[in-house]
Design a protein around this motif. Sequence first.
Motif, PDB file in Angstrom:
ATOM      1  N   ILE A  85       0.838  -1.207   0.000  1.00 51.02           N
ATOM      2  CA  ILE A  85       0.000   0.000   0.000  1.00 51.02           C
ATOM      3  C   ILE A  85       0.868   1.251   0.000  1.00 51.02           C
ATOM      4  CG2 ILE A  85      -1.718   1.319   1.302  1.00 51.02           C
ATOM      5  CD1 ILE A  85      -2.831  -1.284   2.363  1.00 51.02           C
ATOM      6  N   GLY A  86       1.981   1.200   0.736  1.00 47.46           N
ATOM      7  CA  GLY A  86       2.853   2.361   0.818  1.00 47.46           C
ATOM      8  C   GLY A  86       3.549   2.696  -0.486  1.00 47.46           C
ATOM      9  N   CYS A  87       3.910   1.668  -1.274  1.00 51.62           N
ATOM     10  CA  CYS A  87       4.718   1.921  -2.475  1.00 51.62           C
ATOM     11  C   CYS A  87       3.890   2.273  -3.695  1.00 51.62           C
ATOM     12  CB  CYS A  87       5.605   0.720  -2.775  1.00 51.62           C
ATOM     13  SG  CYS A  87       4.739  -0.674  -3.553  1.00 51.62           S
ATOM     14  N   VAL A  88       2.601   1.896  -3.726  1.00 55.56           N
ATOM     15  CA  VAL A  88       1.824   2.070  -4.948  1.00 55.56           C
ATOM     16  C   VAL A  88       1.622   3.545  -5.281  1.00 55.56           C
ATOM     17  CG1 VAL A  88      -0.480   2.064  -3.873  1.00 55.56           C
ATOM     18  CG2 VAL A  88      -0.171   1.127  -6.167  1.00 55.56           C
ATOM     19  N   TYR A  89       1.629   4.415  -4.272  1.00 54.52           N
ATOM     20  CA  TYR A  89       1.545   5.857  -4.522  1.00 54.52           C
ATOM     21  C   TYR A  89       2.726   6.313  -5.377  1.00 54.52           C
ATOM     22  CZ  TYR A  89       1.770  10.883  -3.494  1.00 54.52           C
ATOM     23  OH  TYR A  89       1.856  12.241  -3.595  1.00 54.52           O
ATOM     24  N   MET A  90       3.913   5.868  -5.035  1.00 53.07           N
ATOM     25  CA  MET A  90       5.108   6.269  -5.764  1.00 53.07           C
ATOM     26  C   MET A  90       5.151   5.680  -7.168  1.00 53.07           C
ATOM     27  SD  MET A  90       6.659   8.422  -4.000  1.00 53.07           S
ATOM     28  CE  MET A  90       6.565   9.048  -2.321  1.00 53.07           C
ATOM     29  N   PHE A 425      12.463   5.117  -7.124  1.00 53.15           N
ATOM     30  CA  PHE A 425      13.261   4.715  -5.972  1.00 53.15           C
ATOM     31  C   PHE A 425      12.415   4.701  -4.700  1.00 53.15           C
ATOM     32  CE2 PHE A 425      16.651   5.264  -8.869  1.00 53.15           C
ATOM     33  CZ  PHE A 425      17.795   4.714  -8.327  1.00 53.15           C
ATOM     34  N   GLN A 426      11.562   5.716  -4.551  1.00 53.27           N
ATOM     35  CA  GLN A 426      10.739   5.803  -3.356  1.00 53.27           C
ATOM     36  C   GLN A 426       9.697   4.696  -3.295  1.00 53.27           C
ATOM     37  OE1 GLN A 426       9.295   9.812  -3.640  1.00 53.27           O
ATOM     38  NE2 GLN A 426      11.109  10.703  -2.687  1.00 53.27           N
ATOM     39  N   ALA A 427       9.293   4.184  -4.464  1.00 55.15           N
ATOM     40  CA  ALA A 427       8.355   3.071  -4.467  1.00 55.15           C
ATOM     41  C   ALA A 427       8.992   1.834  -3.843  1.00 55.15           C
ATOM     42  CB  ALA A 427       7.911   2.763  -5.900  1.00 55.15           C
TER      43      ALA A 427
END
Length: 482
Positions: A85-90, A425-427
């Motif tokens: 869930i955290g990475c899909v935004y990036m 990278f942030q993803a």
Amino acid sequence: MAEHDSNREGLLWKTKYYENCPGCRIDIRKETNLGIPYKDLFLVWIVAFTTFLPVSSLFPYLYFLVRDFNIAKRQEDIGYYAGCIGCVYMIGRALTSVVWGILADRYGRKPIIILCSTSVIIFNALFGLSRNFLMAVSMRFLLGCFSGIFGPVQAYAVEVCREEYRTLALSVTSSAWAIGLIVGPVVGGLLAQSAEKYPNLFTKDSVFGRFPYFLPSLSISVCATAATIACCWLLETLHKHNDTESCETGMSGKIQKEEETETGLSNSKESLFTNWPLISSIIVMCVFSLHNMAYVEIFSLWAVSPRKFGGLSYTTKDVGQILSVAGIGLFSFQLVLYPKLERILGPLKLARIAAALSIMLLSTYPFIATLSGFSLYILINTAALLKSVFAMTTFTGFVILQNNTVSQHQRGAANGITSTLSSIFQAFGPAGGGALFSMAQKRINASFLPGTDLVFFILNIILVIGLAMSFKPFLALPQRCG
């Protein structure tokens, strides 16, 4: 358009400008008004800050959100789904950032900023109403796809200020990013599960009882509404005419071209991807961005996880209070101390010092986890504050370097490339951080780097790599920064 020649007192050259061109009007204002445009910087700070709030606002309650979805078979697997869930935004931001930057260079900074700010109102509120894992992932992805504000905001801040105030302008926008990453979790930590925390205000049968994570999302959407209204007072800074002798720098095109050559700026016809000072600084910043996003998620997961897994057993409210202290300290540092330190040391040297200090600070986290009571409270608050200051200092330094390598008409696209690569990278940050945290909880009794010791060790390895890449021969600098 009507074309004019304007003689200004104290200037040794004539400025050609177009009466109906917004960029020309900004240039004339900069020639005649030698002060800092406080109003413009304040407005862009508000807009940028509000847009960055959703990036990390979910981290304090993400552990509980995934638990309530009942998708993880074991408690140790929660970190894995939290990372998704955290990475899909990036991922969404990486797919669209260059497009937003190109559109901002073609149609203007202001319309793109308004559109992206409006998207926060809609998709962030819908995320708070998520009842299952798939809906949560979908809303975060759409929110990321419409988060193309990074490039236009950076370009706007640079273009609205005179040359001598550009460092301050970029410091303002980067502080909005850094403080948004801190205040977002504060909002999430204090307002999530509101019916449980504040039973006198919210009943279990209310909408906030049935949707325990809706209140922080709704609060951010309300702030985004106010920021979208504030966008109406933003000035457009893009030049909208085809004259090759536009007054972007207040000089004729010939003098401008000579100045770009002397200072090492990219030529107007040069591809951004062949501009190695730009690309090398972006890559180094991407490494630090990977570390920062992984740290932000891991810190919250670590703080709320049980003691038996190496965590601190804090509540989301405790995490929110810690981050609120860090946010206040960071805001004060950014506005008061950073501009002075940057003038003395320069953006690159200051970024290197901050990275080195971050390595030493993170090495103390496993020791902090063994404490309890008042000593734990003091040290964890101090560490969170210092880590936020170091991360912001590093980010701001490389933003300044990147914007010094391109001219105005390429600035939106250049910042779009920055946003795209850093988002990739942030993803990996939340995804890798969540998976790493989940793995660490399964090896609490390992003989080498047990539990969260492994997590902070790998975070430090990433910092070491970024610090090493900030030196020659990898990092190239424009001549004005050499």
